[in-house]
Design a protein around this motif. Structure first.
Motif, PDB file in Angstrom:
ATOM      1  N   ILE A  50       0.627  -0.957   0.001  1.00  0.00           N
ATOM      2  CA  ILE A  50      -0.247  -0.538  -0.211  1.00  0.00           C
ATOM      3  C   ILE A  50       0.715   1.332  -0.017  1.00  0.00           C
ATOM      4  O   ILE A  50       1.700   1.608   0.612  1.00  0.00           O
ATOM      5  CB  ILE A  50      -1.115   0.399   1.054  1.00  0.00           C
ATOM      6  CG1 ILE A  50       0.239   0.388   2.479  1.00  0.00           C
ATOM      7  CG2 ILE A  50      -1.671  -1.449   1.199  1.00  0.00           C
ATOM      8  CD1 ILE A  50      -0.673   0.429   3.626  1.00  0.00           C
ATOM      9  N   ALA A  52       1.298   5.171   1.425  1.00  0.00           N
ATOM     10  CA  ALA A  52       0.588   5.471   2.887  1.00  0.00           C
ATOM     11  C   ALA A  52       0.720   7.235   2.251  1.00  0.00           C
ATOM     12  O   ALA A  52       2.157   7.180   2.723  1.00  0.00           O
ATOM     13  CB  ALA A  52       1.249   5.118   4.240  1.00  0.00           C
ATOM     14  N   ASP A  55      -3.307  13.446   4.929  1.00  0.00           N
ATOM     15  CA  ASP A  55      -4.114  13.542   4.148  1.00  0.00           C
ATOM     16  C   ASP A  55      -4.123  15.351   3.777  1.00  0.00           C
ATOM     17  O   ASP A  55      -5.460  16.279   3.861  1.00  0.00           O
ATOM     18  CB  ASP A  55      -5.281  12.900   5.545  1.00  0.00           C
ATOM     19  CG  ASP A  55      -4.557  14.279   6.921  1.00  0.00           C
ATOM     20  OD1 ASP A  55      -4.291  14.833   7.387  1.00  0.00           O
ATOM     21  OD2 ASP A  55      -5.048  13.671   7.965  1.00  0.00           O
ATOM     22  N   TYR A  63      -2.687  10.264  -4.278  1.00  0.00           N
ATOM     23  CA  TYR A  63      -4.267   9.782  -4.189  1.00  0.00           C
ATOM     24  C   TYR A  63      -4.603   8.926  -5.160  1.00  0.00           C
ATOM     25  O   TYR A  63      -5.051   7.782  -5.264  1.00  0.00           O
ATOM     26  CB  TYR A  63      -5.163   9.804  -3.119  1.00  0.00           C
ATOM     27  CG  TYR A  63      -6.893   9.207  -2.357  1.00  0.00           C
ATOM     28  CD1 TYR A  63      -6.476   8.467  -1.832  1.00  0.00           C
ATOM     29  CD2 TYR A  63      -7.814   9.853  -3.602  1.00  0.00           C
ATOM     30  CE1 TYR A  63      -7.115   7.056  -1.678  1.00  0.00           C
ATOM     31  CE2 TYR A  63      -9.193   9.637  -3.448  1.00  0.00           C
ATOM     32  CZ  TYR A  63      -8.693   8.286  -2.478  1.00  0.00           C
ATOM     33  OH  TYR A  63     -10.286   7.355  -2.271  1.00  0.00           O
ATOM     34  N   CYS A  73      -3.734   2.784  -1.172  1.00  0.00           N
ATOM     35  CA  CYS A  73      -3.790   3.806  -0.577  1.00  0.00           C
ATOM     36  C   CYS A  73      -4.388   4.165   0.425  1.00  0.00           C
ATOM     37  O   CYS A  73      -5.737   4.534   0.606  1.00  0.00           O
ATOM     38  CB  CYS A  73      -3.797   4.966  -1.371  1.00  0.00           C
ATOM     39  SG  CYS A  73      -2.812   6.583  -1.114  1.00  0.00           S
ATOM     40  N   PHE A  74      -3.389   4.403   1.263  1.00  0.00           N
ATOM     41  CA  PHE A  74      -3.450   4.812   2.797  1.00  0.00           C
ATOM     42  C   PHE A  74      -3.673   5.814   3.307  1.00  0.00           C
ATOM     43  O   PHE A  74      -2.225   7.057   2.742  1.00  0.00           O
ATOM     44  CB  PHE A  74      -3.422   4.227   4.535  1.00  0.00           C
ATOM     45  CG  PHE A  74      -4.155   4.613   5.305  1.00  0.00           C
ATOM     46  CD1 PHE A  74      -5.340   4.168   6.022  1.00  0.00           C
ATOM     47  CD2 PHE A  74      -3.500   5.110   6.323  1.00  0.00           C
ATOM     48  CE1 PHE A  74      -5.357   4.239   7.049  1.00  0.00           C
ATOM     49  CE2 PHE A  74      -3.781   5.168   7.914  1.00  0.00           C
ATOM     50  CZ  PHE A  74      -4.617   5.259   8.148  1.00  0.00           C
ATOM     51  N   ARG A  75      -4.476   6.983   4.046  1.00  0.00           N
ATOM     52  CA  ARG A  75      -4.419   8.491   3.653  1.00  0.00           C
ATOM     53  C   ARG A  75      -4.210   8.547   5.506  1.00  0.00           C
ATOM     54  O   ARG A  75      -4.669   8.629   6.563  1.00  0.00           O
ATOM     55  CB  ARG A  75      -5.104   8.681   3.281  1.00  0.00           C
ATOM     56  CG  ARG A  75      -4.791   9.295   2.259  1.00  0.00           C
ATOM     57  CD  ARG A  75      -5.792  10.715   1.238  1.00  0.00           C
ATOM     58  NE  ARG A  75      -5.124  11.784   0.894  1.00  0.00           N
ATOM     59  CZ  ARG A  75      -5.218  12.673   0.166  1.00  0.00           C
ATOM     60  NH1 ARG A  75      -6.367  12.776  -0.055  1.00  0.00           N
ATOM     61  NH2 ARG A  75      -4.553  13.745   0.362  1.00  0.00           N
ATOM     62  N   GLY A  76      -3.157   9.531   6.522  1.00  0.00           N
ATOM     63  CA  GLY A  76      -3.132  10.258   7.031  1.00  0.00           C
ATOM     64  C   GLY A  76      -2.776  11.250   8.045  1.00  0.00           C
ATOM     65  O   GLY A  76      -2.227  11.914   6.966  1.00  0.00           O
ATOM     66  N   ARG A  84       0.610   7.070  11.437  1.00  0.00           N
ATOM     67  CA  ARG A  84       0.570   6.831   9.362  1.00  0.00           C
ATOM     68  C   ARG A  84       0.888   5.495   9.645  1.00  0.00           C
ATOM     69  O   ARG A  84      -0.207   4.511   8.913  1.00  0.00           O
ATOM     70  CB  ARG A  84       0.693   7.780   8.653  1.00  0.00           C
ATOM     71  CG  ARG A  84       0.338   7.772   7.433  1.00  0.00           C
ATOM     72  CD  ARG A  84       1.032   8.202   5.814  1.00  0.00           C
ATOM     73  NE  ARG A  84       1.519   9.599   5.988  1.00  0.00           N
ATOM     74  CZ  ARG A  84       2.424  10.756   5.687  1.00  0.00           C
ATOM     75  NH1 ARG A  84       3.195   9.778   4.028  1.00  0.00           N
ATOM     76  NH2 ARG A  84       3.483  11.230   5.892  1.00  0.00           N
ATOM     77  N   GLY A  88      -2.576   2.560   8.959  1.00  0.00           N
ATOM     78  CA  GLY A  88      -2.530   1.790   7.573  1.00  0.00           C
ATOM     79  C   GLY A  88      -2.117   0.316   7.776  1.00  0.00           C
ATOM     80  O   GLY A  88      -3.015  -0.267   7.213  1.00  0.00           O
ATOM     81  N   LYS A  91      -4.894  -1.502   9.496  1.00  0.00           N
ATOM     82  CA  LYS A  91      -6.385  -1.030   8.305  1.00  0.00           C
ATOM     83  C   LYS A  91      -6.184  -2.296   7.344  1.00  0.00           C
ATOM     84  O   LYS A  91      -7.068  -3.019   7.123  1.00  0.00           O
ATOM     85  CB  LYS A  91      -6.346  -0.333   7.935  1.00  0.00           C
ATOM     86  CG  LYS A  91      -8.038  -0.356   6.790  1.00  0.00           C
ATOM     87  CD  LYS A  91      -7.995   1.250   6.083  1.00  0.00           C
ATOM     88  CE  LYS A  91      -8.876   1.066   4.999  1.00  0.00           C
ATOM     89  NZ  LYS A  91      -9.192   2.342   4.114  1.00  0.00           N
ATOM     90  N   TYR A  92      -4.989  -2.708   6.940  1.00  0.00           N
ATOM     91  CA  TYR A  92      -4.548  -4.128   5.984  1.00  0.00           C
ATOM     92  C   TYR A  92      -4.360  -5.355   6.369  1.00  0.00           C
ATOM     93  O   TYR A  92      -4.138  -5.995   5.944  1.00  0.00           O
ATOM     94  CB  TYR A  92      -3.846  -2.848   4.767  1.00  0.00           C
ATOM     95  CG  TYR A  92      -4.775  -2.392   4.248  1.00  0.00           C
ATOM     96  CD1 TYR A  92      -5.084  -2.976   2.850  1.00  0.00           C
ATOM     97  CD2 TYR A  92      -4.184  -1.208   4.353  1.00  0.00           C
ATOM     98  CE1 TYR A  92      -5.558  -1.720   2.331  1.00  0.00           C
ATOM     99  CE2 TYR A  92      -4.784  -0.031   3.493  1.00  0.00           C
ATOM    100  CZ  TYR A  92      -5.182  -0.573   2.576  1.00  0.00           C
ATOM    101  OH  TYR A  92      -6.172   0.514   1.215  1.00  0.00           O
TER     102      TYR A  92
END
Length: 257
Positions: A50, A52, A55, A63, A73-76, A84, A88, A91-92
């Motif tokens: 992914i 990262a 935001d 993104y 794609c993960f945003r933080g 982040r 991330g 989540k995955y």
């Protein structure tokens, strides 16, 4: 039935680089640096990779590129990269995390595999080739367990530890089982990362030799450099880990304020 261990790579990427802005979207052989990093990482043992990014609105373009290219794609947080990474990875559902930086378009899947194998076989918490560097800068690999990442996320306090993800780990060898692997000779003087305009010029030279071969390796690049030693002159003279050293300096300045 027991769930298989999930090995995931996280590419930290942002547009707002202080030295070479927008570097991850610069092109090499008609593809962005970020695409090359993703492709080369996916040739390794990782089951998922992914990106990262932050935001911050400046990273909307990252993104959008990931969306077009079907890259998760993960945003933080922009500055708290450790946070982040943690959210991330959570989540995955990553059990093992490979930390990848988006400005290293020569990442080598074989070296990633070596680090992952050492961590799993030795039951380490953290494995890298960065504590005592012997590989060219840009082939850095760090692999750690989710438990290690979680412990770091909960305990790391310093700005430099949260911005650069792993310093808390390798600064606490009494807490974590750590292993540093080395190349058979010291090539740490070579600069294969992309932080400056000169680095980009170096990358263009290297990639010009691999127009029809995307997944080339460190040995292939060394062969090119042996034939063109002048390439090393293009971007020499920069300090290794310049970003981390800059964070430490800012941290000390804040403490003395």
């Amino acid at each position: 039935m027991e769930r298989m261990i999930k090995i995931g790579a996280i590419i930290q990427a942002r547009m707002n680089s202080s030295r070479l802005k927008g570097k991850i979207l610069k092109e090499l052989n008609s593809k962005t640096v970020l695409e090359h990093v993703y492709f080369r990482t996916m040739q390794s043992l990782v089951s998922e990779c992914i990106v990262a990014t932050s935001d911050n609105t400046i990273d909307d373009i990252v993104y959008e590129l990931c969306k077009i290219k079907n890259i998760p794609c993960f945003r933080g947080s922009e500055d708290n990269v450790l946070e982040r990474f943690y959210f991330g990875a959570k989540k995955y559902h990553f059990d093992i995390i490979v930390r990848i930086t988006a400005d290293d378009p020569l990442k080598d899947s074989r070296i990633i595999n070596q680090a992952v194998s050492i961590l799993l076989d030795g039951q380490y918490d953290y494995v890298s080739n960065t504590i005592i560097p012997t590989y060219p800068e840009g082939l850095d690999v760090e692999v750690f367990t989710f438990n290690t990442l979680e412990k770091t996320f909960l305990q790391a306090d310093l700005l430099s530890e949260r911005e650069h993800v792993t310093p808390f780990i390798w600064k606490n060898p009494e807490t974590f089982r750590i292993y540093n692997f080395k190349y058979f000779k010291d090539l740490s003087y070579m600069r294969w990362t992309m932080d400056t305009f000169e680095d980009y010029e170096f990358m263009k030279k290297i990639y010009s030799h691999f127009q029809k071969k995307e997944n080339f390796f460190m040995e292939d690049i060394l062969h090119v450099i042996k034939q063109h030693p002048e390439y090393l002159e293009i971007n020499k003279g920069h300090i290794r880990n310049e970003g981390y050293l800059k964070s430490l300096k800012e941290e000390r300045n804040e403490e003395n304020f």
